[in-house]
Design a protein around this motif. Structure first.
Motif, PDB file in Angstrom:
ATOM      1  N   LYS A 142     -17.044  -2.505  16.665  1.00  0.00           N
ATOM      2  CA  LYS A 142     -16.120  -1.399  16.412  1.00  0.00           C
ATOM      3  C   LYS A 142     -15.337  -1.110  17.685  1.00  0.00           C
ATOM      4  O   LYS A 142     -15.891  -1.106  18.778  1.00  0.00           O
ATOM      5  N   HIS A 150     -20.632   7.383  19.154  1.00  0.00           N
ATOM      6  CA  HIS A 150     -20.027   6.155  19.676  1.00  0.00           C
ATOM      7  C   HIS A 150     -19.481   6.396  21.080  1.00  0.00           C
ATOM      8  O   HIS A 150     -18.786   7.383  21.313  1.00  0.00           O
ATOM      9  N   MET A 157     -17.000   6.431  12.375  1.00  0.00           N
ATOM     10  CA  MET A 157     -17.281   6.500  13.796  1.00  0.00           C
ATOM     11  C   MET A 157     -17.380   7.978  14.160  1.00  0.00           C
ATOM     12  O   MET A 157     -16.675   8.807  13.592  1.00  0.00           O
TER      13      MET A 157
END
Length: 176
Positions: free
Chosen positions: A110, A96, A36
């Motif tokens: 996620k 993200h 991420m």
């Protein structure tokens, strides 16, 4: 082996077992976690005792109130205090960003475990939920701190994480 020797072995073994147990979750996350990337926000740290490091703040720590479930807002207004939330993340333009903050663990996608502290207005006057992910400091190679502090002050650092079931470990930082 007599009783006293067994007690001594057990007394030595228990602390070692506890220390090894503390390493399992971070190591498991590093091995099996998903990658991420988070965008950082400008921050200029200074501390001569810690050596070269950079303190990081993330854009994902300030979540617009419209992305927060109403039950969380009600709970904060009624009781206050800090409590755990789950922040569902979605990749947009390589970074993200939060898309939803909930009290229940997402079944897919996620997400990060975070601690919501309060709701207030941000610098632009928008109502925002402030969430901490405990990913604040990144220690650097010697004599590279000034370069990273300048990049941090401009908001040019991206943080690379490994995430497993919401538990995140900061693995690296890069510049845009």
């Amino acid at each position: 082996m007599n009783k006293r020797a067994k007690q001594l072995v057990l007394a030595c073994f228990v602390p070692v077992l506890i220390l090894l147990g503390m390493c399992v979750k971070p190591l498991y996350t590093l091995i099996t976690g998903e990658d991420m990337i988070l965008q950082t926000k400008p921050l200029d740290p200074s501390d001569v005792f810690r050596g070269d490091y950079v303190t990081l703040r993330y854009e994902a720590e300030e979540v617009p109130i419209k992305l927060v479930e109403p039950s969380i807002v009600t709970r904060l207004q009624a009781r206050g205090g800090e409590f755990e939330v789950f922040v569902l993340m979605q990749k947009k333009e390589g970074v993200h960003t939060p898309v939803k903050v909930t009290l229940s663990k997402p079944e897919k996608g996620k997400y990060l475990n975070g601690t919501i502290s309060y709701i207030d207005k941000n610098n632009q006057g928008q109502e925002t939920a402030f969430i901490s992910y405990d990913l604040d400091n990144y220690y650097l190679e010697d004599n590279t701190g000034t370069k990273w502090e300048k990049a941090s002050a401009k908001g040019e650092i991206l943080a690379k994480l490994k995430v497993n079931n919401g538990y995140a470990i900061l693995t690296d930082i890069t510049t845009k």
